[in-house]
Design a protein around this motif. Structure first.
Motif, mmCIF file in Angstrom:
data_model
loop_
_atom_site.group_PDB
_atom_site.id
_atom_site.type_symbol
_atom_site.label_atom_id
_atom_site.label_comp_id
_atom_site.label_asym_id
_atom_site.label_seq_id
_atom_site.Cartn_x
_atom_site.Cartn_y
_atom_site.Cartn_z
ATOM 1 N N TYR A 115 0.972 -1.220 -0.075
ATOM 2 C CA TYR A 115 -0.114 -0.159 0.049
ATOM 3 C C TYR A 115 1.018 1.289 -0.133
ATOM 4 O O TYR A 115 1.856 1.175 0.637
ATOM 5 C CB TYR A 115 -0.819 -0.020 1.149
ATOM 6 C CG TYR A 115 -1.936 -1.345 1.371
ATOM 7 C CD1 TYR A 115 -1.513 -2.347 2.145
ATOM 8 C CD2 TYR A 115 -2.926 -1.309 0.560
ATOM 9 C CE1 TYR A 115 -2.242 -3.397 2.293
ATOM 10 C CE2 TYR A 115 -3.846 -2.360 0.675
ATOM 11 C CZ TYR A 115 -3.502 -3.477 1.693
ATOM 12 O OH TYR A 115 -4.536 -4.663 1.562
ATOM 13 N N TRP A 116 0.510 2.407 -0.655
ATOM 14 C CA TRP A 116 1.100 3.318 -0.992
ATOM 15 C C TRP A 116 0.267 4.663 -0.401
ATOM 16 O O TRP A 116 -1.047 4.803 -0.677
ATOM 17 C CB TRP A 116 1.560 3.708 -2.179
ATOM 18 C CG TRP A 116 2.817 2.784 -2.658
ATOM 19 C CD1 TRP A 116 2.507 1.630 -3.095
ATOM 20 C CD2 TRP A 116 3.940 3.117 -2.609
ATOM 21 N NE1 TRP A 116 3.777 0.733 -3.179
ATOM 22 C CE2 TRP A 116 4.710 1.808 -2.800
ATOM 23 C CE3 TRP A 116 4.681 3.999 -2.243
ATOM 24 C CZ2 TRP A 116 6.139 1.658 -2.916
ATOM 25 C CZ3 TRP A 116 6.097 4.094 -2.196
ATOM 26 C CH2 TRP A 116 6.771 2.903 -2.480
ATOM 27 N N GLY A 117 0.858 5.917 0.046
ATOM 28 C CA GLY A 117 0.192 7.044 0.349
ATOM 29 C C GLY A 117 0.198 7.915 -0.905
ATOM 30 O O GLY A 117 0.887 7.421 -1.836
ATOM 31 N N GLN A 118 -0.180 9.097 -0.841
ATOM 32 C CA GLN A 118 -0.288 10.041 -2.297
ATOM 33 C C GLN A 118 0.911 10.863 -2.032
ATOM 34 O O GLN A 118 1.059 11.532 -3.089
ATOM 35 C CB GLN A 118 -1.707 10.883 -2.022
ATOM 36 C CG GLN A 118 -2.660 9.902 -2.360
ATOM 37 C CD GLN A 118 -3.104 9.311 -3.536
ATOM 38 O OE1 GLN A 118 -2.870 10.046 -4.458
ATOM 39 N NE2 GLN A 118 -3.233 8.088 -3.556
ATOM 40 N N GLY A 119 1.617 10.960 -0.970
ATOM 41 C CA GLY A 119 2.818 11.711 -0.996
ATOM 42 C C GLY A 119 2.809 13.023 -0.422
ATOM 43 O O GLY A 119 1.577 13.895 -0.522
ATOM 44 N N THR A 120 3.856 13.733 -0.062
ATOM 45 C CA THR A 120 3.572 14.912 0.591
ATOM 46 C C THR A 120 5.073 15.685 -0.159
ATOM 47 O O THR A 120 6.177 14.996 -0.090
ATOM 48 C CB THR A 120 3.826 14.974 2.007
ATOM 49 O OG1 THR A 120 3.725 16.548 2.569
ATOM 50 C CG2 THR A 120 4.999 14.412 2.725
#
Length: 126
Positions: A115-120
């Motif tokens: 799973y991955w986040g959308q990034g910052t």
């Protein structure tokens, strides 16, 4: 479905510090090994750091970042952190957190994470 949400990015001067956070939904956060990756414009996504499942007793860093970046986790808050010190302009990138179920062997391979986040966005000015 597991969701990851990063925060804490921003604009910082060279030499400064930032702490990124990644909150993971669900009741089984402690069973996930966690990683941080980054991607600069025009470059491939690269590994930053990883931390083991459960107590997070094992960590793993990209060689070039050892000593400046620290990964940690708080299972009570379903959160993994990336403390970044002595930031340089070349640290400018979108930073992503990633989760891998039951990660017993820490890995720098992006494809191994589930799973991955959308990034910052982190921008370091000179």
């Amino acid at each position: 479905q597991v969701q990851l949400v990063e925060s804490g990015g921003g604009l910082v001067q060279a030499g400064g510090s930032l702490t990124l956070s990644c909150v993971v939904s669900g009741r089984t956060f402690s069973s996930y090994g966690m990683g941080w990756f980054r991607q600069a414009p025009g470059k491939e996504r690269e590994f930053v750091a990883a931390i083991s499942s459960w107590s997070g007793g094992h960590t793993y860093y990209a060689d070039s970042l050892k000593g400046r970046f620290t990964i940690s986790r708080d299972n009570a808050k379903n959160t993994v952190y990336l403390q970044m010190n002595s930031l340089k302009p070349e640290d400018t990138a979108v930073y992503y957190c990633a989760a891998k179920k039951f990660m017993t062997l820490l890995t720098a391979v992006a494809g191994a994470y589930d799973y991955w986040g959308q990034g910052t966005q982190v921008t370091v000015s000179s």
